[in-house]
Design an enzyme around this catalytic site. Structure first.
Site, short mmCIF file in Angstrom:
data_model
loop_
_atom_site.label_atom_id
_atom_site.label_comp_id
_atom_site.label_asym_id
_atom_site.label_seq_id
_atom_site.Cartn_x
_atom_site.Cartn_y
_atom_site.Cartn_z
N ALA A 32 0.87 -1.18 0.00
CA ALA A 32 0.00 0.00 0.00
C ALA A 32 0.91 1.24 0.00
CB ALA A 32 -0.96 0.01 1.19
N HIS A 37 7.28 5.81 1.01
CA HIS A 37 7.98 4.57 0.65
C HIS A 37 8.82 4.78 -0.61
CE1 HIS A 37 4.35 2.54 2.64
NE2 HIS A 37 5.36 2.09 3.33
N GLN A 61 3.06 -9.38 13.45
CA GLN A 61 3.22 -8.10 14.15
C GLN A 61 1.89 -7.41 14.42
OE1 GLN A 61 5.59 -6.38 10.74
NE2 GLN A 61 4.59 -4.50 11.36
N GLY A 147 11.56 4.54 7.64
CA GLY A 147 11.03 5.90 7.78
C GLY A 147 10.94 6.31 9.24
N SER A 186 0.17 4.00 5.14
CA SER A 186 -0.72 3.12 4.36
C SER A 186 -2.11 3.09 4.98
CB SER A 186 -0.15 1.70 4.33
OG SER A 186 1.17 1.74 3.86
#
Ligand code: PAF
Length: 279
Positions: A32, A37, A61, A147, A186
């Site tokens: 996404a 990104h 996760q 990021g 996302s």
């Protein structure tokens, strides 16, 4: 650009390129993709011979079944976007490929597990640790790009690289923001129009809080200001707002110049957003 779904196929392919002396920059993602990104991939491509992006919605996760179920899966359009930034390879395994058996291995990142994302998403960093370690073993990058928006994840990955002696350089890149300040994520795709209009208040409120702190207000007053401001906005449900020491992400009670991070998490409906501000 080539897409690999199998671990052995991408490993064999990369092995022959590395034997020719090529360096590998790696951007792990859950797909996404957004401009944030793409900027990571562009940086990876500028600083390495080969840019690899992984796209895998990692079930281990997620501590919230709804979050996992609605996480956007958009491989085709992601691949089109990655073409535009000259990504060389996509690694897009399915869950059986990554986890033929669910791992019994458990990571504990100590104090990092007890605050903020670690506290509110039990088991989250164990899942991140497992998948990132597996991806590093599979791709064997020279450099990995993450990021800053996921500040605590960056600290966890730094710890992982250090503790397991991964031979790679971690590069943290700045958060990309929409023009109204909303951190790109996302999960923003899951916001309704109304929620999308409210979402920039997280960043806006952190900036107001920063002004107050720098003007000499106490940490306690600043925290109360953020709680009050956001609780007055119907549709935003603050989960935490924390002042952290940038070095170890431990909560702090006073401003440390250049080393203070505001970290925030809030629900807008069922969508949970996080953001941070370093100053
Ligand atoms: O930041 C993410 O998208 C994920 O946590 C990561 C690093 C790709 C691991 O699944």
């Amino acid at each position: 650009m080539q897409i690999f779904h199998s671990i052995s196929a991408i490993q064999n392919h990369l092995k022959s390129l590395v034997r020719q002396g090529k360096t590998v920059g790696f951007v792990p993602t859950m797909g996404a993709l957004h401009a944030g990104h793409l900027a990571l991939v562009e940086t990876a491509k500028t600083n390495n011979d080969i840019a690899v992006c992984s796209i895998f919605v990692n079930p281990t996760q997620f501590n919230n079944a709804h979050d996992l179920a609605v996480y956007p899966r958009t491989l085709e359009s992601d691949a089109q976007l990655l073409e535009t930034v000259n990504c060389d390879f996509i690694f897009a395994p399915n869950a059986e490929e990554m986890y033929p058996d669910l791992p019994n291995l458990k990571f504990d990142f100590g104090d990092l597990e007890r605050v903020m994302e670690g506290e509110f998403r039990p088991g989250h960093f164990n899942g991140v640790g497992i998948v990132v370690a597996k991806l590093f073993h599979i791709i064997k990058p020279d450099r990995a790009y993450f990021g800053q928006k996921d500040l605590q994840q960056c600290a966890v990955v730094r710890r992982l690289i250090h503790d397991l002696s991964f031979d790679l350089e971690l590069i943290i890149c700045p958060t990309h923001r929409e023009t109204d300040g909303l951190a790109m994520s996302s999960r923003n795709r899951n916001l309704t129009e109304e929620q999308r209009n409210l979402a920039p208040n997280l960043y806006k409120t952190m900036n107001l809080a920063k002004e107050k702190l720098l003007a000499g207000e106490s940490v306690q007053v600043v925290k109360m200001f953020v709680q009050k401001t956001l609780s007055d906005i119907q549709g935003i449900d603050l989960e935490y707002f924390e002042l952290s020491n940038l070095d170890n992400l431990k909560p702090i009670n006073e401003y440390i110049s250049g080393k203070t991070a505001f970290c925030i998490a809030a629900f807008l409906g069922k969508t949970r957003l996080i953001d941070n501000l370093i100053f």
